[in-house]
Design a protein around this motif. Structure first.
Motif, PDB file in Angstrom:
ATOM      1  N   VAL A  15       1.557   9.155 -30.820  1.00 40.60           N
ATOM      2  CA  VAL A  15       0.321   8.631 -30.219  1.00 40.60           C
ATOM      3  C   VAL A  15       0.668   7.325 -29.506  1.00 40.60           C
ATOM      4  O   VAL A  15       0.141   7.026 -28.439  1.00 40.60           O
ATOM      5  CB  VAL A  15      -0.775   8.410 -31.288  1.00 40.60           C
ATOM      6  CG1 VAL A  15      -2.041   7.854 -30.652  1.00 40.60           C
ATOM      7  CG2 VAL A  15      -1.092   9.718 -32.000  1.00 40.60           C
ATOM      8  N   CYS A  17       0.426   3.951 -30.557  1.00 41.71           N
ATOM      9  CA  CYS A  17      -0.653   2.947 -30.586  1.00 41.71           C
ATOM     10  C   CYS A  17      -0.113   1.543 -30.318  1.00 41.71           C
ATOM     11  O   CYS A  17       0.948   1.161 -30.821  1.00 41.71           O
ATOM     12  CB  CYS A  17      -1.313   2.952 -31.961  1.00 41.71           C
ATOM     13  SG  CYS A  17      -2.159   4.484 -32.311  1.00 41.71           S
ATOM     14  N   LEU A  39      -6.024   1.934 -35.596  1.00 39.39           N
ATOM     15  CA  LEU A  39      -4.730   2.225 -36.235  1.00 39.39           C
ATOM     16  C   LEU A  39      -4.976   3.192 -37.383  1.00 39.39           C
ATOM     17  O   LEU A  39      -6.085   3.254 -37.919  1.00 39.39           O
ATOM     18  CB  LEU A  39      -4.097   0.956 -36.819  1.00 39.39           C
ATOM     19  CG  LEU A  39      -3.585  -0.109 -35.861  1.00 39.39           C
ATOM     20  CD1 LEU A  39      -2.998  -1.267 -36.660  1.00 39.39           C
ATOM     21  CD2 LEU A  39      -2.534   0.453 -34.917  1.00 39.39           C
TER      22      LEU A  39
HETATM   23  S1  SF4 Z   1      -0.949   3.798 -35.861  1.00 36.78           S
HETATM   24 FE1  SF4 Z   1      -0.847   5.864 -36.722  1.00 36.78          FE
HETATM   25  S2  SF4 Z   1      -1.597   7.191 -35.076  1.00 36.78           S
HETATM   26 FE2  SF4 Z   1      -1.017   5.235 -34.146  1.00 36.78          FE
HETATM   27  S3  SF4 Z   1       1.110   5.501 -33.489  1.00 36.78           S
HETATM   28 FE3  SF4 Z   1       1.149   4.568 -35.522  1.00 36.78          FE
HETATM   29  S4  SF4 Z   1       1.329   6.335 -36.897  1.00 36.78           S
HETATM   30 FE4  SF4 Z   1       0.648   7.129 -34.935  1.00 36.78          FE
END
Ligand code: SF4
Length: 911
Positions: A15, A17, A39
């Motif tokens: 993803v 984030c 998150l």
């Molecule tokens: S916060 Fe969670 S959903 Fe976002 S990149 Fe990190 S692991 Fe993936």
């Protein structure tokens, strides 16, 4: 970025984030296009991961600490002598989707331009390669035609083989928000397993395993039969439709036949097909259920065929969208750090090899594909590969047939391992170990599933002698150049300089059909690189394939005829996957208590009918094998009635320190998709049976010698650990060694015997509890959290009695505040209220990262429904007692032969 904060990117999933590092906190970056501040539990626990106590700090050769100079000399010499004696193919590198783009670039340059071999792979081969191969077959290039912004622009989203609530939590919340804002939005989940994600869907097609090709071929046939294909688009922008059309005339692609074959209700199937056909926009997101299969490429092409035929591609809210598992798997694909690509989306044709060699000014250039991951390990076994450099991945656990991989690593003449964690199982086989800088300590670029390039930034220094991977690769590269008597292609002052060179190389695509290039960034300054804001390529805001022109030589996309595989459903099969709060082989997340308490031990899940058929009992241990010759994988048995048929599920994370021998990949074979080389982690035939264990044990306390066990796992808590174990042989009290200075209390209880270890706290003269051990001939069901709370406490009888008689199995719902189902049900029972708001206020569950909200709602929904039904029943009963029940009135009207309207009822009541 202000002086008090720094922006970076999460190092876990694809993803990608954005994260903001504040003085005292790590929070979601509200301005990042991937997550807008959200998150998940893993992202929210990143501050604990940075402080990992189990870091590698010093380079070693054969276990002896050495300087970086000595370690990199050794590696360069081992590579040089292997090349001189056995040729360039005797050297290989195996990297990870966790590396940064700059790490990939120098590794690819080293192997393909200076060693002269394409034997360089990343573990992307294990998770994304089927999608990559399907893109290349259909589009002529590995380009994802969709990005995250399309989610808000679509009216139909199909999730295939992905439990996104767990595996891509922030992405799922974005889907949920888009759905809430659009009453016409339809969410369809296609998965042979009922999951927390499928339970949220408007429609769940619980198809038979490996049924995806048949399902999507059926969709294409349905569109053809209903004249719903986009003939103009097919004619102008594609090739091969006629061939696919001819194959689809077979009866097996008709609706009724597909329903019967996939074991799906005919109405549901038609609903899905009608929705896709009539929706103006549709995105098909697909995950490991598609990719990790022996027919993964065909599955992805079956999906792409439907998007091409309906023209739902290259437009807002439309297209096939392959989800990436790792934070920079896409970056690796862009750099081309795979044995089957040369670089920057280019293959090994003479024009590409010439262009890349000219740019690198390298002494040699790899001019043919190298070995794919599984073949690479076979070549090590055959003695053809002599030097293997593994960076940031743990193949001793993550590869299929992991026992064989361990044997291969043991036999390899020279294994070099670069890692951050001392917990990597692969270190056991390393001749040279290099300590790597980790997240928050290194700088570089990453690309997420939606083609967004974001920066990872350093906000703390690396511990000990740890260094970024690009630096160690460049050190070795420079020394190898010296030995090869060629110019040093690895003199980079910093990451920005590597990125500039990489972006400059992509310019070779500018005058080609390839869409991918970052040539505009070839002149990026250090300052611009430092302050880079996340942006998706293409940078001119053009959507890939928006003009209907693809990357093939004639600009047309290819329909690919894909035939559904023959599947034997009359066998037990393993569907392995991620669990909600853990990451890969737990080397970063296993030591974080709140992440460790969701799935606390290696568990195999089956439905109730399977349990009965196999004479298995929940809580007891079963053994899973690939066949009768393979070593058993032991796991605790649990019921999951969402698993259809003879399907088993086990999470992939259990590595040695945490899961003993319960690594599911010991039971998964090495057969792969012929085209992509990707193994079938999601559908492997296995055998399963109960194991008669003589003893089950639970030990809570500080680390101490425990007898060797057939089954064993470890859970980290803040001030102590929890060990669960089981032995085929019965354990006695003599099997547990005492530690000098400790005193022991022994208890014989009805169901188990216990040992309580205590130590005198001298200044206070108190006896404090240091450990609690319980052993029984049946699984120990004591509430481990009560036990954890006793460690370090003064010895007292009442709490010990309470612990020994406790029998609670808890399921963690909210990892941030460690709220379990037990807490939630208790709060509801106490207040007789089922309000999400009340629960959030009282227990704080779901109020931090919020990624448990879907599970929280799923837990309270049935209780809420039951309470409402109960209240309604009470209301009706009251009305009957008062004599004014609607039911009485209904009976009255029924006698006159029609159903009463609301108006009739109101009139009757007022009479
Ligand atoms: S916060 Fe969670 S959903 Fe976002 S990149 Fe990190 S692991 Fe993936």
């Amino acid at each position: 970025m202000s002086k008090d904060s720094m922006k970076t990117t999460c190092p876990y999933c694809g993803v990608g984030c954005g994260i903001e590092i504040k003085r005292t906190d790590i929070v979601g970056d509200e301005s990042h296009p991937a997550n807008a501040g959200l998150l998940c539990t893993k992202g929210a626990a990143l501050s604990e991961c940075v402080k990992s106590p189990r870091r590698l700090l010093v380079p070693t050769i054969q276990g002896t600490e050495v300087s970086w100079e000595q370690a990199t000399d050794e590696i360069a010499e081992r590579m040089f002598s292997a090349i001189a004696q056995y040729g360039p193919e005797s050297v290989a590198m195996y990297l990870s989707g966790q590396l940064l783009t700059e790490d990939y670039y120098v590794a690819n340059k080293l192997m393909k331009g200076f060693v002269g071999s394409s034997n360089i792979e990343t573990n992307t081969r294990l998770c994304m390669m089927s999608a990559v191969s399907a893109h290349i077959r259909a589009f002529g290039e590995d380009v994802v035609p969709v990005n995250y912004d399309d989610i808000e622009q679509t009216e139909m989203l199909i999730l295939v083989g992905a439990n996104s609530v767990w595996t891509h939590p922030v992405l799922y919340r974005r889907i949920e928000a888009a759905r809430a804002n659009n009453p016409n939005f339809k969410l369809v989940v296609i998965d042979p397993r009922e999951t927390v994600t499928s339970r949220q869907a408007d429609l769940h097609l619980c198809i038979e395993s490996e049924g995806d090709v048949l399902l999507f071929n059926g969709l294409l046939r349905y569109m053809i039969d209903n004249r719903a294909v986009d003939s103009k688009y097919i004619k102008q922008s594609t090739d091969g439709f006629g061939d696919v059309w001819r194959h689809l005339q077979e009866v097996k692609y008709q609706l009724h036949a597909i329903g019967a074959n996939l074991n799906v209700e005919w109405d549901d199937l038609r609903k899905f097909y009608d929705w896709f056909m009539t929706s103006l926009t549709a995105i098909t997101m697909f995950g490991q259920g598609v990719n990790q299969s022996q027919t993964g490429v065909d599955k992805a092409n079956a999906i792409i065929n439907c998007h091409l035929a309906s023209g739902k591609i290259g437009k807002p809210g439309c297209g096939p969208f392959s989800l990436t598992g790792q934070p920079n798997a896409m970056g690796g694909r862009e750099v081309g750090v795979l044995s089957t690509q040369l670089a920057v989306h280019r293959g090994f044709d003479p024009q590409s090899t010439r262009a890349v060699q000219d740019y690198w000014q390298s002494p040699v250039i790899a001019n043919k594909p190298g070995l794919k991951t599984i073949d690479m390990f076979d070549a090590i076994e055959a003695g053809q590969i002599k030097v293997l450099w593994i960076i940031g991945t743990n193949p001793a656990i993550s590869m299929p047939d992991s026992d064989k991989v361990r044997q291969i690593l043991r036999r390899c003449s020279c294994v070099i391992v670069s890692d951050i964690s001392a917990d990597s199982d692969t270190l056991e086989y390393a001749d040279v170990v290099l300590p790597a800088a980790g997240w928050g300590e290194k700088r570089g670029m990453v690309t997420n599933a939606g083609r967004i390039l974001s920066r990872q930034r350093a906000f703390t220094s690396a511990p000990g002698m740890a260094k970024p991977d690009w630096w160690s690769i460049c050190q070795v590269g420079g020394k190898l150049c010296e030995l090869l008597a060629t110019h040093n292609g690895f003199e980079f002052p910093n990451e920005a300089a590597i990125f500039r060179e990489y972006a400059g190389l992509t310019a070779i695509n500018e005058t080609s059909p390839y869409q991918f290039h970052l040539s505009r960034l070839a002149g990026i300054t250090d300052q611009q690189y430092s302050t880079w804001q996340p942006r998706a390529w293409p940078f001119d805001s053009k959507r890939p394939f928006a003009d209907g022109v693809f990357s093939t030589p004639d600009g047309r996309a290819r329909f690919v005829w894909v035939s559904p595989p023959e599947v034997n459903n009359d066998q037990w099969w393993m569907n392995s996957g991620r669990h909600r709060d853990q990451w890969h082989t737990m080397t970063r997340t296993g030591s974080i208590p709140r992440l460790a308490s969701n799935e606390v031990e290696p568990t195999v899940y089956l439905n109730s009918a399977s349990l009965k058929r196999l004479y298995l009992t929940p809580g007891y241990i079963a053994q899973i094998r690939r066949d009768k010759y393979s070593a058993p994988v032991y796991a605790r048995v649990a019921v999951d009635d969402g698993l259809r048929g003879q399907q088993l599920f086990m999470s992939i994370h259990w590595a040695n320190r945490y899961g003993g021998k319960s690594n599911v990949n010991r039971a998964i074979g090495c057969e792969v998709d012929d085209l992509s080389g990707q193994p079938a982690f999601k559908s492997w035939p296995v055998e399963i049976e109960a194991v008669e264990m003589g003893s089950y044990g639970l030990y809570i306390g500080h680390e101490r010698p425990l007898p060797s066990s057939d089954y064993r796992c470890f859970q980290q808590e803040h001030h102590c650990g929890i060990w669960r174990f089981a032995n085929i042989k019965q354990l006695t009290q003599d099997d547990f060694r005492l530690i000098r200075g400790e005193k022991i209390l022994r208890w014989e209880l009805d169901e188990c015997w216990m040992m309580i270890t205590v130590k005198r706290d001298e200044p206070l003269g108190l006896m404090r509890i240091t450990g609690l051990l319980a052993v029984s001939d049946a699984p120990i069901e004591m509430d481990y959290l009560q036990g954890v709370a006793l460690i370090g406490q003064p010895l007292a009888l009442d709490p010990l009695m309470a612990f020994s008689s406790s029998k609670v199995r808890r399921r963690l719902i909210c990892a941030c505040y460690r709220v379990t189902d037990h807490h939630i049900l208790g709060a509801i029972a106490e207040s007789n209220q089922v309000s999400l708001n009340d629960l959030q206020q009282n227990l704080k569950c779901g109020t931090n990262c919020g990624s448990c909200l879907v599970e929280l709602k799923s837990l309270i929904q049935p209780i809420e429904d039951e309470l409402l039904a109960q209240q309604e029943a009470e209301r009706v009963e009251e009305e009957i007692l008062r004599g004014d029940s609607d039911d009485d009135l209904i009976e009255e009207f029924v006698t006159i032969g029609r159903e009463p309207s609301d108006e009739d009822i109101n009139q009757s009541k007022s009479q």
